[in-house]
Motif scaffolding. Structure first.
Motif, PDB file in Angstrom:
ATOM      1  N   GLU A  62       0.808  -1.227   0.000  1.00  0.00           N
ATOM      2  CA  GLU A  62       0.000   0.000   0.000  1.00  0.00           C
ATOM      3  C   GLU A  62       0.837   1.272   0.000  1.00  0.00           C
ATOM      4  O   GLU A  62       0.296   2.374   0.040  1.00  0.00           O
ATOM      5  CB  GLU A  62      -0.969  -0.004   1.196  1.00  0.00           C
ATOM      6  N   GLN A  63       2.164   1.173  -0.038  1.00  0.00           N
ATOM      7  CA  GLN A  63       3.028   2.356  -0.010  1.00  0.00           C
ATOM      8  C   GLN A  63       3.935   2.399  -1.228  1.00  0.00           C
ATOM      9  O   GLN A  63       4.225   1.384  -1.827  1.00  0.00           O
ATOM     10  CB  GLN A  63       3.899   2.352   1.254  1.00  0.00           C
ATOM     11  N   ASP A  64       4.403   3.618  -1.561  1.00  0.00           N
ATOM     12  CA  ASP A  64       5.307   3.775  -2.698  1.00  0.00           C
ATOM     13  C   ASP A  64       6.767   3.555  -2.322  1.00  0.00           C
ATOM     14  O   ASP A  64       7.571   3.175  -3.158  1.00  0.00           O
ATOM     15  CB  ASP A  64       5.162   5.184  -3.301  1.00  0.00           C
ATOM     16  N   THR A  65       7.123   3.827  -1.070  1.00  0.00           N
ATOM     17  CA  THR A  65       8.521   3.744  -0.637  1.00  0.00           C
ATOM     18  C   THR A  65       9.060   2.334  -0.793  1.00  0.00           C
ATOM     19  O   THR A  65       8.413   1.350  -0.429  1.00  0.00           O
ATOM     20  CB  THR A  65       8.654   4.173   0.844  1.00  0.00           C
ATOM     21  N   LEU A  66      10.278   2.252  -1.351  1.00  0.00           N
ATOM     22  CA  LEU A  66      11.000   0.984  -1.419  1.00  0.00           C
ATOM     23  C   LEU A  66      11.975   0.942  -0.253  1.00  0.00           C
ATOM     24  O   LEU A  66      12.589   1.947   0.091  1.00  0.00           O
ATOM     25  CB  LEU A  66      11.802   0.881  -2.718  1.00  0.00           C
TER      26      LEU A  66
END
Length: 188
Positions: A62-66
């Protein structure tokens, strides 16, 4: 639970495929909390740092951060159903063992017995001094024997596994002469 990020990629510039996330190497879905919320981890490809240290890209669904995590995360999460099976070969406590019969494929064998004084002896005499610690080590190894993987459940043909005429047979008894464990071994 103990997974910690070693580095972050706040705004990924490359396509998800370039990070090994389309498709991911592994997808782990967790149901957490009182509301049974669904959380998803996508484990991507490897990244090798300058000093040869390997890391893995990981992303919460659900998040964009890798995130970059240690490569061990993939090994710890990449499990099959068989990985969760109990692979204990012999279930007994070392203290219960009172007799161990050892037979070799060539017909040679011996019996180890624990006396009332809790000391081990052997039914055959040989040269040198009897090593009680070696018997204790053998019994300990048998009591703690675990397999790497399950080859078959309830096999009917032991010959298929080289166990019809095993290289070594070990049978462990308690002080009432009741069988605690029987282990057949071979090289395959």
């Amino acid at each position: 639970q103990n997974m910690k990020a070693q580095d972050f990629v706040e705004t990924p510039l490359l396509d998800a495929k370039e990070y090994g996330l389309a498709p991911p190497q592994l997808t782990v879905s967790l149901t957490v909390g009182d509301d049974s919320a669904q959380k998803t981890l996508l484990v991507g490809g490897e990244k090798t740092q300058e000093k040869g240290v390997k890391q893995r890209y990981i992303k919460r669904g659900e998040q964009d951060t890798l995130f970059l995590v240690g490569d061990w995360v993939f090994r710890d999460l990449n499990k099959s159903v068989d990985d969760f099976r109990d692979k204990t070969i012999a279930k007994f406590t070392q203290e219960r063992a009172a007799k161990v019969e050892v037979k070799r494929q060539d017909g040679q064998g011996f019996v180890l017995m624990k006396g009332a004084d809790k000391k081990w002896s052997i039914d055959k005499t040989g040269e040198g001094v009897f090593a009680d610690a070696t018997v204790t080590q053998l019994v300990s190894a048998l009591a703690d024997l675990h397999g790497f993987e399950v080859a078959a459940d309830n096999p009917t043909d032991l010959g298929a596994y080289g166990l019809e005429n095993p290289a070594l047979s070990l049978v462990v008894y308690d002080e009432k002469n009741e069988k605690l464990a029987s282990v057949l071994t071979t090289q395959h």
